[in-house]
Motif scaffolding. Structure first.
Motif, PDB file in Angstrom:
ATOM      1  N   PRO A   6       0.744  -1.234  -0.165  1.00 25.25           N
ATOM      2  CA  PRO A   6      -0.034   0.002  -0.243  1.00 25.25           C
ATOM      3  C   PRO A   6       0.795   1.316   0.055  1.00 25.25           C
ATOM      4  O   PRO A   6       0.353   2.157  -0.430  1.00 25.25           O
ATOM      5  CB  PRO A   6      -0.927   0.050   1.203  1.00 25.25           C
ATOM      6  CG  PRO A   6      -0.993  -1.414   1.567  1.00 25.25           C
ATOM      7  CD  PRO A   6       0.289  -2.037   1.312  1.00 25.25           C
ATOM      8  N   ARG A   7       2.109   1.359   0.609  1.00 28.17           N
ATOM      9  CA  ARG A   7       2.713   2.253   0.858  1.00 28.17           C
ATOM     10  C   ARG A   7       3.202   2.687  -0.776  1.00 28.17           C
ATOM     11  O   ARG A   7       3.722   3.883  -0.942  1.00 28.17           O
ATOM     12  CB  ARG A   7       4.040   2.147   1.581  1.00 28.17           C
ATOM     13  CG  ARG A   7       5.118   3.138   1.883  1.00 28.17           C
ATOM     14  CD  ARG A   7       6.225   2.910   2.564  1.00 28.17           C
ATOM     15  NE  ARG A   7       5.729   1.986   3.909  1.00 28.17           N
ATOM     16  CZ  ARG A   7       6.503   1.475   4.701  1.00 28.17           C
ATOM     17  NH1 ARG A   7       7.822   1.321   4.422  1.00 28.17           N
ATOM     18  NH2 ARG A   7       6.109   0.637   5.760  1.00 28.17           N
ATOM     19  N   TYR A   8       3.589   1.885  -1.582  1.00 24.72           N
ATOM     20  CA  TYR A   8       4.097   1.966  -2.995  1.00 24.72           C
ATOM     21  C   TYR A   8       3.185   1.723  -3.961  1.00 24.72           C
ATOM     22  O   TYR A   8       3.556   1.739  -5.268  1.00 24.72           O
ATOM     23  CB  TYR A   8       5.293   0.986  -3.079  1.00 24.72           C
ATOM     24  CG  TYR A   8       6.702   1.238  -1.980  1.00 24.72           C
ATOM     25  CD1 TYR A   8       7.380   2.490  -2.310  1.00 24.72           C
ATOM     26  CD2 TYR A   8       6.752   0.282  -1.107  1.00 24.72           C
ATOM     27  CE1 TYR A   8       8.599   2.645  -1.192  1.00 24.72           C
ATOM     28  CE2 TYR A   8       7.790   0.747  -0.070  1.00 24.72           C
ATOM     29  CZ  TYR A   8       8.626   1.823  -0.263  1.00 24.72           C
ATOM     30  OH  TYR A   8       9.426   2.187   0.593  1.00 24.72           O
ATOM     31  N   GLN A   9       1.811   1.732  -3.737  1.00 24.09           N
ATOM     32  CA  GLN A   9       0.842   1.611  -4.756  1.00 24.09           C
ATOM     33  C   GLN A   9       0.786   2.553  -5.775  1.00 24.09           C
ATOM     34  O   GLN A   9       0.703   2.351  -6.952  1.00 24.09           O
ATOM     35  CB  GLN A   9      -0.575   1.499  -4.050  1.00 24.09           C
ATOM     36  CG  GLN A   9      -1.596   0.847  -4.883  1.00 24.09           C
ATOM     37  CD  GLN A   9      -1.100  -0.538  -5.644  1.00 24.09           C
ATOM     38  OE1 GLN A   9      -1.060  -1.423  -4.873  1.00 24.09           O
ATOM     39  NE2 GLN A   9      -1.145  -0.666  -6.624  1.00 24.09           N
ATOM     40  N   GLY A  10       1.075   3.955  -5.371  1.00 29.90           N
ATOM     41  CA  GLY A  10       1.215   4.802  -6.364  1.00 29.90           C
ATOM     42  C   GLY A  10       2.364   4.695  -7.594  1.00 29.90           C
ATOM     43  O   GLY A  10       2.172   4.998  -8.360  1.00 29.90           O
ATOM     44  N   ASP A  62       1.556   1.877  -9.583  1.00 30.74           N
ATOM     45  CA  ASP A  62       0.559   2.456 -10.702  1.00 30.74           C
ATOM     46  C   ASP A  62       1.078   3.264 -11.983  1.00 30.74           C
ATOM     47  O   ASP A  62       0.771   3.366 -13.078  1.00 30.74           O
ATOM     48  CB  ASP A  62      -0.582   3.236  -9.999  1.00 30.74           C
ATOM     49  CG  ASP A  62      -1.297   2.406  -8.959  1.00 30.74           C
ATOM     50  OD1 ASP A  62      -1.599   1.170  -9.347  1.00 30.74           O
ATOM     51  OD2 ASP A  62      -2.164   2.877  -8.219  1.00 30.74           O
ATOM     52  N   ARG A  63       2.088   4.098 -11.362  1.00 30.56           N
ATOM     53  CA  ARG A  63       2.809   4.791 -12.465  1.00 30.56           C
ATOM     54  C   ARG A  63       3.839   4.103 -13.445  1.00 30.56           C
ATOM     55  O   ARG A  63       3.643   4.467 -14.599  1.00 30.56           O
ATOM     56  CB  ARG A  63       3.618   6.000 -11.782  1.00 30.56           C
ATOM     57  CG  ARG A  63       2.554   7.245 -11.150  1.00 30.56           C
ATOM     58  CD  ARG A  63       3.481   8.311 -10.724  1.00 30.56           C
ATOM     59  NE  ARG A  63       4.450   8.109  -9.799  1.00 30.56           N
ATOM     60  CZ  ARG A  63       4.494   8.038  -8.520  1.00 30.56           C
ATOM     61  NH1 ARG A  63       3.227   8.365  -7.889  1.00 30.56           N
ATOM     62  NH2 ARG A  63       5.485   8.067  -7.817  1.00 30.56           N
ATOM     63  N   LEU A  64       4.272   2.887 -12.825  1.00 29.60           N
ATOM     64  CA  LEU A  64       5.041   2.213 -13.649  1.00 29.60           C
ATOM     65  C   LEU A  64       4.357   1.192 -14.570  1.00 29.60           C
ATOM     66  O   LEU A  64       4.955   0.898 -15.610  1.00 29.60           O
ATOM     67  CB  LEU A  64       5.961   1.478 -12.599  1.00 29.60           C
ATOM     68  CG  LEU A  64       7.061   1.920 -11.803  1.00 29.60           C
ATOM     69  CD1 LEU A  64       7.860   0.912 -10.887  1.00 29.60           C
ATOM     70  CD2 LEU A  64       8.147   2.431 -12.700  1.00 29.60           C
ATOM     71  N   GLY A  65       3.145   0.974 -14.215  1.00 32.70           N
ATOM     72  CA  GLY A  65       2.214   0.322 -15.064  1.00 32.70           C
ATOM     73  C   GLY A  65       2.604  -1.415 -15.092  1.00 32.70           C
ATOM     74  O   GLY A  65       3.424  -1.748 -14.383  1.00 32.70           O
ATOM     75  N   PRO A  66       1.952  -2.135 -15.823  1.00 29.10           N
ATOM     76  CA  PRO A  66       1.818  -3.526 -15.947  1.00 29.10           C
ATOM     77  C   PRO A  66       3.318  -4.101 -16.282  1.00 29.10           C
ATOM     78  O   PRO A  66       3.768  -3.287 -17.227  1.00 29.10           O
ATOM     79  CB  PRO A  66       0.853  -4.023 -16.623  1.00 29.10           C
ATOM     80  CG  PRO A  66       0.315  -3.237 -17.337  1.00 29.10           C
ATOM     81  CD  PRO A  66       0.815  -1.668 -16.854  1.00 29.10           C
ATOM     82  N   ALA A  67       3.944  -4.959 -15.801  1.00 32.29           N
ATOM     83  CA  ALA A  67       5.165  -5.606 -16.161  1.00 32.29           C
ATOM     84  C   ALA A  67       5.245  -6.380 -17.425  1.00 32.29           C
ATOM     85  O   ALA A  67       4.283  -6.967 -17.866  1.00 32.29           O
ATOM     86  CB  ALA A  67       5.773  -6.545 -15.027  1.00 32.29           C
TER      87      ALA A  67
END
Length: 66
Positions: A54-58, A61-66
Motif C-alpha cells: 500500500p505504501r508504494y501503490q502509487g 500504478d505509475r510504472l504500469g503492468p510488467a
C-alpha cells in the motif's frame, strides 16, 4: 499414527529413503518440516507485502503492468 500410501507412493518413499540413506520415517518427518517452513515463509511474506505494497501503490500504478 498410520500412514496409508499407495503402492506407487510407497515405492517412491522406499527409493527416496535409500537414495538419502535415511529411514522412511525420517524422510516423512523431514518433508513435513520443510513443508511447514515453506508455509510459514509464505505467511510471513504475505504479511510483509500487505504492509509494504500500500505504501508504494502509487509508484506501482505509475510504472504500469510488467
Amino acid at each position: 499414527m498410520t500412514l496409508r500410501l499407495s503402492d506407487e507412493e510407497n515405492r517412491q518413499l522406499d527409493e527416496l529413503a535409500a537414495a538419502e540413506g535415511r529411514s522412511k520415517q525420517e524422510v516423512v518427518r523431514l518433508a513435513l518440516a520443510e513443508r511447514w517452513a515453506r508455509l510459514r515463509k509464505e505467511e510471513q511474506l504475505g504479511e510483509v507485502l500487505g504492509r509494504v505494497l500500500p505504501r508504494y501503490q502509487g509508484l506501482l500504478d505509475r510504472l504500469g503492468p510488467a
